[in-house]
Design an enzyme around this catalytic site. Structure first.
Site, PDB file in Angstrom:
ATOM      1  N   GLU A  33     -10.523   7.375  15.997  1.00  0.00           N
ATOM      2  CA  GLU A  33      -9.268   7.572  15.273  1.00  0.00           C
ATOM      3  C   GLU A  33      -8.687   8.931  15.635  1.00  0.00           C
ATOM      4  O   GLU A  33      -9.243   9.974  15.276  1.00  0.00           O
ATOM      5  CB  GLU A  33      -9.492   7.488  13.760  1.00  0.00           C
ATOM      6  CG  GLU A  33      -8.248   7.737  12.944  1.00  0.00           C
ATOM      7  CD  GLU A  33      -7.111   6.783  13.283  1.00  0.00           C
ATOM      8  OE1 GLU A  33      -6.176   7.230  13.986  1.00  0.00           O
ATOM      9  OE2 GLU A  33      -7.171   5.612  12.877  1.00  0.00           O
ATOM     10  N   THR A  36      -4.663  10.264  11.325  1.00  0.00           N
ATOM     11  CA  THR A  36      -5.267  10.420  10.006  1.00  0.00           C
ATOM     12  C   THR A  36      -6.155   9.221   9.691  1.00  0.00           C
ATOM     13  O   THR A  36      -5.735   8.074   9.858  1.00  0.00           O
ATOM     14  CB  THR A  36      -4.180  10.555   8.931  1.00  0.00           C
ATOM     15  OG1 THR A  36      -3.278  11.600   9.311  1.00  0.00           O
ATOM     16  CG2 THR A  36      -4.785  10.893   7.586  1.00  0.00           C
ATOM     17  N   GLY A  38      -7.911   6.195   8.048  1.00  0.00           N
ATOM     18  CA  GLY A  38      -7.460   5.218   7.068  1.00  0.00           C
ATOM     19  C   GLY A  38      -6.272   4.398   7.502  1.00  0.00           C
ATOM     20  O   GLY A  38      -5.954   3.382   6.884  1.00  0.00           O
ATOM     21  N   GLY A  39      -5.583   4.833   8.558  1.00  0.00           N
ATOM     22  CA  GLY A  39      -4.506   4.026   9.116  1.00  0.00           C
ATOM     23  C   GLY A  39      -3.176   4.156   8.414  1.00  0.00           C
ATOM     24  O   GLY A  39      -2.998   4.925   7.467  1.00  0.00           O
ATOM     25  N   THR A  40      -2.237   3.350   8.872  1.00  0.00           N
ATOM     26  CA  THR A  40      -0.848   3.423   8.420  1.00  0.00           C
ATOM     27  C   THR A  40      -0.691   3.077   6.951  1.00  0.00           C
ATOM     28  O   THR A  40      -0.053   3.805   6.189  1.00  0.00           O
ATOM     29  CB  THR A  40       0.029   2.482   9.271  1.00  0.00           C
ATOM     30  OG1 THR A  40       0.019   2.932  10.618  1.00  0.00           O
ATOM     31  CG2 THR A  40       1.460   2.456   8.745  1.00  0.00           C
ATOM     32  N   HIS A 444       5.697 -20.315 -21.561  1.00  0.00           N
ATOM     33  CA  HIS A 444       7.056 -20.114 -22.068  1.00  0.00           C
ATOM     34  C   HIS A 444       7.033 -18.960 -23.065  1.00  0.00           C
ATOM     35  O   HIS A 444       6.129 -18.877 -23.890  1.00  0.00           O
ATOM     36  CB  HIS A 444       7.564 -21.383 -22.758  1.00  0.00           C
ATOM     37  CG  HIS A 444       8.904 -21.214 -23.395  1.00  0.00           C
ATOM     38  ND1 HIS A 444      10.083 -21.216 -22.664  1.00  0.00           N
ATOM     39  CD2 HIS A 444       9.256 -21.007 -24.695  1.00  0.00           C
ATOM     40  CE1 HIS A 444      11.101 -21.043 -23.491  1.00  0.00           C
ATOM     41  NE2 HIS A 444      10.623 -20.907 -24.728  1.00  0.00           N
TER      42      HIS A 444
END
Length: 466
Positions: A33, A36, A38-40, A444
């Site tokens: 990686e 950062t 943990g990704g996007t 309902h």
């Protein structure tokens, strides 16, 4: 040069991080990686944006309150408090995940960008080479930047940086008309910024069902300024902020957000140079087992998942693909195929949007107009819609008249992303519209009756259930 062999190598720490199951405890794994951890989705995508959506929704709540006879006022929007609450939670999660991976003896975290080499070999920026028995490419995507003069100026942002601004911009110009642009337009306009959205085409969210897109455009333009058929020609520094040149007109902005799409990171990892097959938009080509293709043939033991190969670029799709790839890595003799299930999506703009399956135009083309039944239910025509005094919400369903099978659903309004879930379930589990509507109780007067009434309004065969 350092060279090592591992059992599994993973590029990307987003959904790819979840591949490291207990199965690998007695094996060697490398995960690379360069950005950062943990990704996007965690750091600059789904999660922080929705954490901004919530306070924006509260700030905009004075509009609904006024319709109901309650006079509210937003005394203050504390941008720094909002920002710091969000990243004060997200940043430690990212750091904690990275630290956990570093502490595992059987996992090597390579905190560098890597490129593909011959075979299943990765080369890191420091020259380290890792050769793996199996390889997963989950390197994601990044914001697309246009060839625009001034694109690299201070004050020009993408979704990667706009959420960490030091202060709320008084005027924000947004370039783009898709889901990322529309989510940020709703957030910043609700929090008090003057938002001007520039759209090259004649509609926001133009890929949606036409009826929903038209209704959304009418609502969006009531809350922030939208300039259709407008393209930024250049960005220039100004005494305070930026000048956005449109050709004959110049807009002054405190900040500019460029949100015109996302680019798969295949070029950053050298996928083309490694001989891997790419789609025209740069995504990796994969087969039904998520195996990467080279020369039209699957590369045994090499998989891809998420934005780098998926057309939808959605986190829930990446997570599904990660589960599929995890199984195939661990059971190479019992590979499972990617399903052909319909993929839903939601846009957390204002009003909220959700969609699955075919638009009405697509359904007419595929089924033929004579075989299509459509029902659009207004939120305001249900009991809870009355309670809300809702005037704009729509829930639309489409089905095949002959079989009752649902082929699409599209929603605009409060909680659209939740309301569409019963239709998602029915479509993916093969439940016909009449059975979905009549084979269960609908509470309902909950807002979910919008969905019930839409399903009941379809001209489909009676399933025999009441």
């Amino acid at each position: 040069m350092t060279r090592r062999n591992v059992d599994l190598a993973i590029i990307g720490s987003g959904s790819g991080n979840s591949l490291i199951t207990d199965y690998w405890d007695d094996k060697q794994v490398a995960i690379a990686e360069g950005s950062t951890f943990g990704g996007t989705c965690l750091n600059v995508g789904c999660i922080p944006t929705k954490m901004f959506v919530r306070p924006a929704h509260l700030a905009r709540g004075i509009e609904e309150a006024a319709r109901l006879g309650v006079q509210l006022a937003v005394e203050k929007v504390d941008w720094l408090a909002i920002r710091d609450r969000i990243f004060g939670r997200i940043d430690p999660i990212s750091a904690g995940g990275e630290d956990y991976r570093k502490r595992l003896e059987h996992v090597e975290l390579i905190s560098q960008f890597v490129t593909l080499r011959e075979g299943k070999t990765l080369r890191a920026e420091d020259g380290t080479e890792i050769t793996a028995e199996q390889l997963v490419i989950a390197a994601g995507s990044r914001p697309t930047l246009p060839a625009l003069e001034g694109i690299n100026l201070d004050g020009v942002h993408t979704s990667d940086t706009i959420m960490r601004l030091a202060q709320l911009p008084e005027r924000l110009v947004i370039i783009g008309g898709g889901y990322i642009a529309c989510e940020f337009a709703a957030i910043f306009s609700a929090l008090g910024s003057e938002v001007i959205q520039l759209v090259r085409s004649g509609a926001l969210m133009r890929h949606l069902d036409a009826e929903i897109s038209e209704a959304y455009n009418a609502e969006a333009t009531a809350h922030w300024q939208v300039r259709y058929h407008t393209e930024a020609r250049a960005l220039r520094p100004a005494d305070s902020g930026l000048d956005v040149e449109l050709g004959g007109e110049t807009l002054r902005a405190d900040a500019v957000l460029v949100a015109i799409g996302r680019t798969p990171n295949t070029d950053l990892i050298g996928a083309r140079e490694a001989g891997l097959d790419l789609h025209e938009d740069g995504r990796l080509q994969v087969d039904e087992y998520q195996r990467v293709l080279r020369g039209g043939q699957p590369v045994v033991g090499t998989y891809a998942l998420g934005d780098i190969s998926s057309e939808t670029q959605l986190k829930h799709v990446a997570n599904y693909e990660a589960r599929l790839v995890a199984h195939n890595l661990e059971h190479p003799g019992e590979l499972r195929k990617n399903s052909d299930r319909a993929v839903p999506a939601a846009v957390f703009t204002h009003p909220e949007l959700a969609t699955i399956g075919l638009t009405e135009e697509e359904a007419r083309a595929q089924l033929g107009a004579e075989h299509l039944t459509v029902k659009t239910q207004k939120f305001g025509d249900t009991a809870y819609g009355w309670a809300m005094e809702d005037r704009t919400g729509l829930f639309k369903v489409l089905a095949d008249k002959r079989t009752g099978q649902l082929v699409g659903a599209h929603a605009m309004g409060p909680e659209a992303s939740n309301l569409i879930q019963p239709v998602i379930m029915a479509m993916n589990l093969g439940i016909d519209a009449h059975t979905a509507a009549t084979g269960q109780y609908w509470i309902h007067p909950a807002l979910m009756e919008v969905v019930e009434n839409a399903l009941l309004g379809l001209d489909v065969p009676d399933s025999g259930l009441l």
